[in-house]
Design an enzyme around this catalytic site. Structure first.
Site, PDB file in Angstrom:
ATOM      1  N   LYS A   1      12.281 -17.217 -38.597  1.00 50.59           N
ATOM      2  CA  LYS A   1      13.624 -16.738 -38.253  1.00 50.59           C
ATOM      3  C   LYS A   1      13.715 -15.235 -38.482  1.00 50.59           C
ATOM      4  CE  LYS A   1      15.501 -17.766 -42.843  1.00 50.59           C
ATOM      5  NZ  LYS A   1      16.602 -18.399 -43.596  1.00 50.59           N
TER       6      LYS A   1
ATOM      7  N   ARG B   1      26.787 -23.501 -48.744  1.00 44.99           N
ATOM      8  CA  ARG B   1      26.698 -22.849 -47.447  1.00 44.99           C
ATOM      9  C   ARG B   1      27.068 -23.844 -46.352  1.00 44.99           C
ATOM     10  NH1 ARG B   1      21.217 -19.348 -46.839  1.00 44.99           N
ATOM     11  NH2 ARG B   1      20.349 -21.454 -46.775  1.00 44.99           N
TER      12      ARG B   1
ATOM     13  N   HIS C   1      18.539 -27.129 -49.728  1.00 42.84           N
ATOM     14  CA  HIS C   1      17.981 -25.810 -50.035  1.00 42.84           C
ATOM     15  C   HIS C   1      18.356 -25.443 -51.461  1.00 42.84           C
ATOM     16  CE1 HIS C   1      16.337 -21.926 -48.651  1.00 42.84           C
ATOM     17  NE2 HIS C   1      17.184 -21.388 -49.513  1.00 42.84           N
TER      18      HIS C   1
ATOM     19  N   ARG D   1       8.802 -25.704 -45.908  1.00 43.10           N
ATOM     20  CA  ARG D   1       9.312 -24.589 -45.105  1.00 43.10           C
ATOM     21  C   ARG D   1       8.784 -23.293 -45.719  1.00 43.10           C
ATOM     22  NH1 ARG D   1      14.185 -27.491 -46.476  1.00 43.10           N
ATOM     23  NH2 ARG D   1      14.841 -25.666 -47.691  1.00 43.10           N
TER      24      ARG D   1
ATOM     25  N   TYR E   1      21.503  16.602 -45.389  1.00 46.42           N
ATOM     26  CA  TYR E   1      22.956  16.459 -45.379  1.00 46.42           C
ATOM     27  C   TYR E   1      23.503  16.465 -46.804  1.00 46.42           C
ATOM     28  CZ  TYR E   1      22.999  15.125 -40.421  1.00 46.42           C
ATOM     29  OH  TYR E   1      22.885  15.115 -39.064  1.00 46.42           O
TER      30      TYR E   1
ATOM     31  N   CYS F   1      18.121  10.978 -42.990  1.00 44.72           N
ATOM     32  CA  CYS F   1      18.944  11.130 -41.786  1.00 44.72           C
ATOM     33  C   CYS F   1      18.771   9.901 -40.886  1.00 44.72           C
ATOM     34  CB  CYS F   1      18.537  12.388 -41.032  1.00 44.72           C
ATOM     35  SG  CYS F   1      18.435  13.874 -42.045  1.00 44.72           S
TER      36      CYS F   1
ATOM     37  N   ASP G   1      17.334   9.728 -37.993  1.00 43.11           N
ATOM     38  CA  ASP G   1      16.058   9.692 -37.287  1.00 43.11           C
ATOM     39  C   ASP G   1      14.922  10.395 -38.024  1.00 43.11           C
ATOM     40  OD1 ASP G   1      17.528   8.680 -34.927  1.00 43.11           O
ATOM     41  OD2 ASP G   1      18.322  10.714 -34.884  1.00 43.11           O
TER      42      ASP G   1
END
Length: 376
Positions: free
Chosen positions: A40, A135, A165, A218, A263, A309, A311
């Site tokens: 997943k 859940r 689980h 699993r 920054y 930053c 990028d």
């Protein structure tokens, strides 16, 4: 988002490590147990299709995903093995699951009642029991008994498996696991044990609880070479980290003392310093909290300086290096190793979140026997 292939930042996925981790776990199973690979969230960021195919070759007998689209991606890649969707799927999409032979999870009595009314063709389901995760899943004895009636009376619903689980199987404190075990046994007393699969065993339960009450394991986080407990519990065998994250220096300059970086001007040079720029940032999943984390250059640890930053980010070097020099964020660099776990601890999270957060902008390069490979 498409991979930025014309850029130096990339993920390298060692398929031999995945193969090793699965085979070592299979050695620990008995003849009645089978391993399903959990792929997943794009294979925990490693690439779902590539890791699924590798897992199957290593001995996995099926696959687990979190939603129907993830299952369909695997079917479109011509993967024929069984696939279980472990979470909620809208009833309106059950025919899509049936068409592609995808097993669904009954997440509640309400869902099962809707399935009972809507289903027109045979479908496989696994029933989720909420033993304390809070859940999804059936929790009350009364709703379990109602569910049992539906499963017994509708021949189109194949009750293939039942599962739960554990929320603290990766902890030194086993008391909550014992509570969940007791609740799951109560559920089994209601439904019996005649179904094909009973499974409680995520990676942590497999590694440290003997895959309790599971004939289906699993195998997720550990498959990728990461310890589900972080460092709280010692692995029964040495897991091999499959993922490396590397980039290259694209710019370097020597700045005098007192210059600000990034920054917010959060870093100031304390002396004359070599500062290099890397083409990777938080849009790639290297979140701003990694400011101060040490990456690897020429086998040496070099800190990220200034705010990361979108990028790009900057690092401090101990000497001048040429542009194009490889920088390893996670993985091995000339004998020095940065684990994903070390990064997780630095930003106060878990290793799963680090790899799942690495975005599709990073190309995934697959390595087998030390060579880049193309996967069909």
């Amino acid at each position: 988002m498409i991979p930025s292939t014309y850029r130096s930042s990339r993920l390298k996925i060692n398929l031999d490590a995945i193969d090793f981790n699965i085979k070592e776990e299979i050695k620990r199973l008995n003849s009645s147990q089978t391993l399903y690979a959990v792929v997943k969230a794009n294979g925990y960021g490693h690439g779902a299709v590539a890791t699924a195919k590798t897992a199957i070759k290593a001995g996995a007998r099926g696959l687990c995903v979190s939603n129907l689209n993830e299952a369909l991606e695997l079917r479109e890649a011509e993967i024929k093995e069984p696939i279980i969707v472990l979470s909620y799927v809208e009833i309106e999409y059950i025919n899509k699951a049936i068409q592609h032979d995808i097993t669904l999870t009954a997440t509640s009595l309400e869902w099962l009642m809707l399935l009972d009314k809507k289903v027109k063709s045979p479908i496989k389901i696994h029933l989720k029991i909420d033993t304390g995760m809070g859940r999804i899943g059936l929790r009350e004895e009364s709703e379990m008994k109602e569910a049992k009636k539906i499963l017994e009376n509708n021949p189109l619903i194949e009750f293939e498996g039942i599962f739960t689980h554990f929320s603290k199987a990766d902890s030194q404190d086993f008391s909550y696991v014992e509570l969940q075990k007791k609740r799951f046994v109560n559920a089994l007393d209601i439904f019996g044990r005649e179904m094909k699969y009973i499974h409680t065993s995520n990676s942590a339960t497999a590694l440290w609880h003997g895959a309790w009450e599971s004939n289906l394991i699993r195998f997720g986080d550990a498959m990728y070479g990461m310890n589900p407990s972080g460092n709280e519990l010692e692995e029964p065998f040495k897991l091999k980290q499959a993922l490396s994250l590397e980039t290259k220096i694209i710019h370097i300059k020597k700045l005098p003392r007192g210059e600000k970086i990034g920054y917010g001007a959060t870093y100031e040079t304390l002396e004359s310093e070599w500062i290099a720029t890397l083409p990777i940032g938080y849009a790639d999943g290297l979140v701003r909290d990694f400011q101060g984390f040490h990456v690897l250059v020429d086998g040496k640890k070099c800190p990220i300086v200034g705010r990361i930053c979108m990028d790009q980010c900057m690092i401090r070097l101990d000497q001048e290096y040429k542009t194009g020099t490889i920088v390893t964020i996670f993985g091995e660099n000339k004998g020095t190793f940065n684990s994903i776990q070390s990064g997780a601890e630095f930003v106060k999270t878990i290793n799963y979140e680090i790899t799942c957060g690495l975005t599709d902008r990073l190309p995934r390069i697959y390595i087998k026997n030390g060579q880049e490979v193309e996967l069909n």
